[in-house]
Design a protein around this motif. Structure first.
Motif, PDB file in Angstrom:
ATOM      1  N   GLY A 146      90.313 -23.295  18.253  1.00  0.00           N
ATOM      2  CA  GLY A 146      90.163 -24.537  18.764  1.00  0.00           C
ATOM      3  C   GLY A 146      88.683 -24.975  18.373  1.00  0.00           C
ATOM      4  N   LEU A 147      87.792 -24.000  18.364  1.00  0.00           N
ATOM      5  CA  LEU A 147      86.214 -24.495  17.948  1.00  0.00           C
ATOM      6  C   LEU A 147      86.321 -24.905  16.538  1.00  0.00           C
ATOM      7  N   LEU A 148      87.203 -24.228  15.737  1.00  0.00           N
ATOM      8  CA  LEU A 148      87.175 -24.557  14.311  1.00  0.00           C
ATOM      9  C   LEU A 148      87.827 -25.928  14.096  1.00  0.00           C
ATOM     10  N   MET A 149      88.322 -26.538  15.091  1.00  0.00           N
ATOM     11  CA  MET A 149      88.694 -27.849  14.795  1.00  0.00           C
ATOM     12  C   MET A 149      87.706 -29.040  15.392  1.00  0.00           C
ATOM     13  N   LEU A 150      86.821 -28.405  15.922  1.00  0.00           N
ATOM     14  CA  LEU A 150      85.798 -29.087  16.859  1.00  0.00           C
ATOM     15  C   LEU A 150      84.978 -30.144  15.632  1.00  0.00           C
ATOM     16  N   PRO A 151      84.271 -29.617  14.388  1.00  0.00           N
ATOM     17  CA  PRO A 151      83.586 -30.286  13.713  1.00  0.00           C
ATOM     18  C   PRO A 151      84.120 -31.772  13.307  1.00  0.00           C
ATOM     19  N   ALA A 152      85.513 -31.528  12.868  1.00  0.00           N
ATOM     20  CA  ALA A 152      86.334 -32.765  12.601  1.00  0.00           C
ATOM     21  C   ALA A 152      86.527 -33.702  13.722  1.00  0.00           C
ATOM     22  N   ASN A 153      86.850 -33.254  15.068  1.00  0.00           N
ATOM     23  CA  ASN A 153      86.886 -34.035  16.025  1.00  0.00           C
ATOM     24  C   ASN A 153      85.745 -34.766  16.363  1.00  0.00           C
ATOM     25  N   PHE A 154      84.602 -34.190  16.280  1.00  0.00           N
ATOM     26  CA  PHE A 154      83.175 -34.672  16.747  1.00  0.00           C
ATOM     27  C   PHE A 154      82.815 -35.735  15.729  1.00  0.00           C
ATOM     28  N   LEU A 155      83.134 -35.508  14.448  1.00  0.00           N
ATOM     29  CA  LEU A 155      82.741 -36.650  13.228  1.00  0.00           C
ATOM     30  C   LEU A 155      83.835 -37.813  13.777  1.00  0.00           C
ATOM     31  N   ASN A 156      85.267 -37.779  14.347  1.00  0.00           N
ATOM     32  CA  ASN A 156      85.755 -38.882  14.674  1.00  0.00           C
ATOM     33  C   ASN A 156      85.382 -39.602  15.889  1.00  0.00           C
ATOM     34  N   ILE A 157      84.574 -38.795  16.862  1.00  0.00           N
ATOM     35  CA  ILE A 157      83.975 -39.255  18.139  1.00  0.00           C
ATOM     36  C   ILE A 157      82.765 -40.050  17.881  1.00  0.00           C
ATOM     37  N   VAL A 158      81.888 -39.758  16.768  1.00  0.00           N
ATOM     38  CA  VAL A 158      80.874 -40.257  16.368  1.00  0.00           C
ATOM     39  C   VAL A 158      81.208 -41.696  15.596  1.00  0.00           C
ATOM     40  N   MET A 159      82.075 -41.481  14.583  1.00  0.00           N
ATOM     41  CA  MET A 159      82.548 -42.503  13.851  1.00  0.00           C
ATOM     42  C   MET A 159      83.345 -43.742  14.516  1.00  0.00           C
ATOM     43  N   SER A 160      84.058 -43.496  15.388  1.00  0.00           N
ATOM     44  CA  SER A 160      84.721 -44.334  16.133  1.00  0.00           C
ATOM     45  C   SER A 160      84.089 -45.472  16.881  1.00  0.00           C
ATOM     46  N   PRO A 161      83.014 -45.395  17.261  1.00  0.00           N
ATOM     47  CA  PRO A 161      82.146 -46.526  18.125  1.00  0.00           C
ATOM     48  C   PRO A 161      81.386 -46.978  16.973  1.00  0.00           C
ATOM     49  N   VAL A 162      81.059 -46.372  15.747  1.00  0.00           N
ATOM     50  CA  VAL A 162      80.435 -46.980  14.571  1.00  0.00           C
ATOM     51  C   VAL A 162      81.339 -47.999  14.130  1.00  0.00           C
ATOM     52  N   VAL A 163      82.558 -47.622  13.909  1.00  0.00           N
ATOM     53  CA  VAL A 163      83.445 -48.347  13.107  1.00  0.00           C
ATOM     54  C   VAL A 163      83.837 -49.593  13.958  1.00  0.00           C
ATOM     55  N   GLY A 164      83.857 -49.343  15.300  1.00  0.00           N
ATOM     56  CA  GLY A 164      84.059 -50.592  16.118  1.00  0.00           C
ATOM     57  C   GLY A 164      83.069 -51.743  16.203  1.00  0.00           C
ATOM     58  N   SER A 165      81.730 -50.972  16.174  1.00  0.00           N
ATOM     59  CA  SER A 165      80.458 -51.987  16.438  1.00  0.00           C
ATOM     60  C   SER A 165      80.504 -52.887  15.122  1.00  0.00           C
ATOM     61  N   SER A 166      80.950 -52.219  14.113  1.00  0.00           N
ATOM     62  CA  SER A 166      80.553 -52.951  12.787  1.00  0.00           C
ATOM     63  C   SER A 166      81.967 -53.638  12.337  1.00  0.00           C
ATOM     64  N   PHE A 167      82.943 -53.584  12.916  1.00  0.00           N
ATOM     65  CA  PHE A 167      84.327 -54.250  12.541  1.00  0.00           C
ATOM     66  C   PHE A 167      84.157 -55.764  12.322  1.00  0.00           C
ATOM     67  N   ASP A 168      83.625 -56.501  13.048  1.00  0.00           N
ATOM     68  CA  ASP A 168      83.326 -58.045  13.096  1.00  0.00           C
ATOM     69  C   ASP A 168      82.663 -58.367  11.505  1.00  0.00           C
ATOM     70  N   LYS A 169      81.787 -57.336  11.352  1.00  0.00           N
ATOM     71  CA  LYS A 169      81.122 -57.645  10.032  1.00  0.00           C
ATOM     72  C   LYS A 169      81.836 -57.219   8.867  1.00  0.00           C
ATOM     73  N   VAL A 170      82.297 -56.068   8.922  1.00  0.00           N
ATOM     74  CA  VAL A 170      82.924 -55.309   7.757  1.00  0.00           C
ATOM     75  C   VAL A 170      84.573 -55.831   7.577  1.00  0.00           C
ATOM     76  N   GLY A 171      85.295 -55.785   8.659  1.00  0.00           N
ATOM     77  CA  GLY A 171      86.729 -56.225   8.571  1.00  0.00           C
ATOM     78  C   GLY A 171      87.680 -55.136   8.426  1.00  0.00           C
ATOM     79  N   ALA A 172      88.925 -55.514   8.619  1.00  0.00           N
ATOM     80  CA  ALA A 172      89.943 -54.367   8.567  1.00  0.00           C
ATOM     81  C   ALA A 172      90.317 -53.665   7.267  1.00  0.00           C
ATOM     82  N   ARG A 173      90.262 -54.873   6.167  1.00  0.00           N
ATOM     83  CA  ARG A 173      90.457 -54.770   4.837  1.00  0.00           C
ATOM     84  C   ARG A 173      89.897 -53.660   4.438  1.00  0.00           C
ATOM     85  N   VAL A 174      88.368 -53.652   4.555  1.00  0.00           N
ATOM     86  CA  VAL A 174      87.576 -52.647   3.897  1.00  0.00           C
ATOM     87  C   VAL A 174      87.725 -51.278   4.428  1.00  0.00           C
TER      88      VAL A 174
END
Length: 470
Positions: free
Chosen positions: A303-331
């Motif tokens: 379980g702990l070995l899967m944590l780094p990948a999940n942590f990156l997903n948790i960090v990246m999702s709000p970043v992607v969300g907040s920059s979505f309007d500028k960057v767009g779905a295509r990129v």
């Protein structure tokens, strides 16, 4: 012009819906890490044990299409309260289950609660937030959908190591009880209660269609396609799906308004969502199997070995969300599926019985960064093209197909895992179990690679859509 509904506590409402959905989606994969313990406790085989996950997905695939009816029959508070009570009852039954069949019944009851919560979260969040906040909020929604199933094995590994698998259900029961006491009373109604006539034939066709297809995919994990118990439900499911589709287009008040698929970006976004959920559920069953069965790690370490990948997903999702309007779905979707494809290629190249574990963890990190870039942009871009009156239908259609994708990912992964083992044994013999198990997991990752490539190709057709207001 903005068409959102003004409610007193939009952030609180969204939080209750997201936490409830997270608990339900965590339940999808939570037992993957506990499967060997449950099989020992109740003396059942792996093919029987996997129904704890597949049965859960089966109920979701049957129930989610009904959500477009439910939001027109019941208030938001009634649906949230009902879903939480059902989830609590299901978790209680599973926690004290004296036999495998009772445990399975508890799981199926739990799935009913999740089946109400998941599409409700989508349609409510889209209604209560203005356009300029939607990207950031849907980023968190995307995180809930990916982190729930992805964190399932990690969190359940920690629970099992501290106690027993029963406490997975105790934890879910307590969390749902807190939501029921604190959250449900403050839910404001955002549904348009019209109480449409329930079309029984549509209900039956929908159940046979999605139930038949998911059941056939699950059975494929243990039997060949030529077996009647696979192809009969699959054929019945496909036929019922065709009849269901034709009927919806002929009805004045359809169960699900399938005209949502006439909006091209909704159709493309739904396909990309399907591909991403297929990949997440495949990885969620294959990697714990690899860490525990091949590399011989305990549940907590796996379980702990899967944590780094999940942590990156948790960090990246709000970043992607907040920059979505500028960057767009295509990129975002093109970059995301490129990373998923690269990660799948790396995993196929490196997975063996003697692979250094850091290499697998690094490849998983690349894969989950890619996932964080595909799911929310595809989802938001799809829903943005729909007029507000079609949100409930779009949500029901999209979530039904993503649950089918989850079931397909689980079933195809196990089927290819078995085929890969047999292929390895034929070529090299069965003297070293770790080797042929690794061979099976390596072979199963071709499904992830192919899905990643298909997703990448389809992402080339995405156009950034602007919301419609009607």
């Amino acid at each position: 012009m903005d068409s959102h509904l003004k409610v007193g506590h939009p952030n609180f409402m969204a939080a209750i819906l997201m936490i409830g959905t997270f608990i339900g989606l965590f339940g999808e994969t939570a037992l993957n890490m506990a499967l060997t313990n449950i099989m020992d406790d109740f003396s059942v085989s792996a093919s029987i044990g996997q129904w704890l996950t597949t049965g859960y997905l089966l109920v979701l695939a049957i129930l989610v299409p009904l959500s477009s009816y439910l939001v027109r029959w019941f208030t938001t508070r009634q649906l949230v309260s009902g879903a939480l009570i059902v989830s609590i009852v299901g978790a209680l039954i599973a926690a004290i289950a004296p036999s495998f069949s009772v445990l399975l019944i508890g799981r199926l009851i739990q799935a009913i609660g999740t089946g109400v919560f998941l599409p409700l979260m989508f349609s409510v969040v889209l209604m209560i937030f203005p356009m300029h906040k939607r990207g950031a909020v849907m980023g968190i929604v995307g995180l809930v959908i990916t982190a729930g199933p992805a964190l399932g094995p990690t969190l359940s590994g920690l629970i099992i190591s501290a106690s027993s698998w029963n406490f997975i259900f105790v934890v879910m029961m307590i969390l749902n009880l807190i939501l029921l006491i604190l959250g449900a009373p403050k839910m404001e109604n955002v549904s348009n209660i019209t109480k449409p006539k329930i079309d029984i034939l549509s209900l039956i066709l929908s159940t046979v269609a999605f139930g038949g297809i998911v059941y056939a995919l699950a059975t494929l994990a243990e039997l060949p396609l030529s077996d009647w118990s696979v192809w009969v439900p699959f054929a019945a499911g496909i036929l019922a799906l065709i009849l269901f589709t034709v009927r919806q287009f002929k009805m004045d008040e359809p169960m699900i308004n399938l005209t949502v698929f006439k909006y091209p970006m909704f159709a493309v976004g739904t396909i990309l969502m399907f591909a991403t959920l297929f990949i997440i559920l495949s990885v969620a069953i294959l990697i714990p199997l690899y860490f525990k069965s091949v590399l011989a790690y305990t549940a907590i370490v796996a379980g702990l070995l899967m944590l780094p990948a999940n942590f990156l997903n948790i960090v990246m999702s709000p970043v992607v969300g907040s920059s979505f309007d500028k960057v767009g779905a295509r990129v975002f979707t093109r970059l995301g599926f490129t990373l998923i494809t690269i990660a799948a290629i790396i995993l196929i190249m490196i997975i063996s019985a003697s692979t250094p574990v850091w290499q697998v963890v690094a490849a998983l990190c690349i894969l989950f960064v890619g996932v964080s870039m595909t799911i929310m942009p595809a989802q938001t871009n799809a829903m943005n093209q729909l007029p507000p009156q079609l949100y409930a239908d779009g949500s029901a259609a999209m979530n039904t197909l993503t649950q089918v994708a989850g079931a397909a990912g689980t079933a195809v992964a196990i089927t290819l895992f078995t085929a890969g083992q047999n292929k390895y044994i034929q070529e090299f013999g069965a003297e070293v179990p770790a080797d042929f198990l690794a061979g099976g997991i390596n072979f199963a990752f071709y499904a992830v690679l192919i899905t990643g490539i298909v997703g990448l190709i389809i992402s080339l057709f995405i156009k950034n859509s602007r919301p419609l207001v009607k």
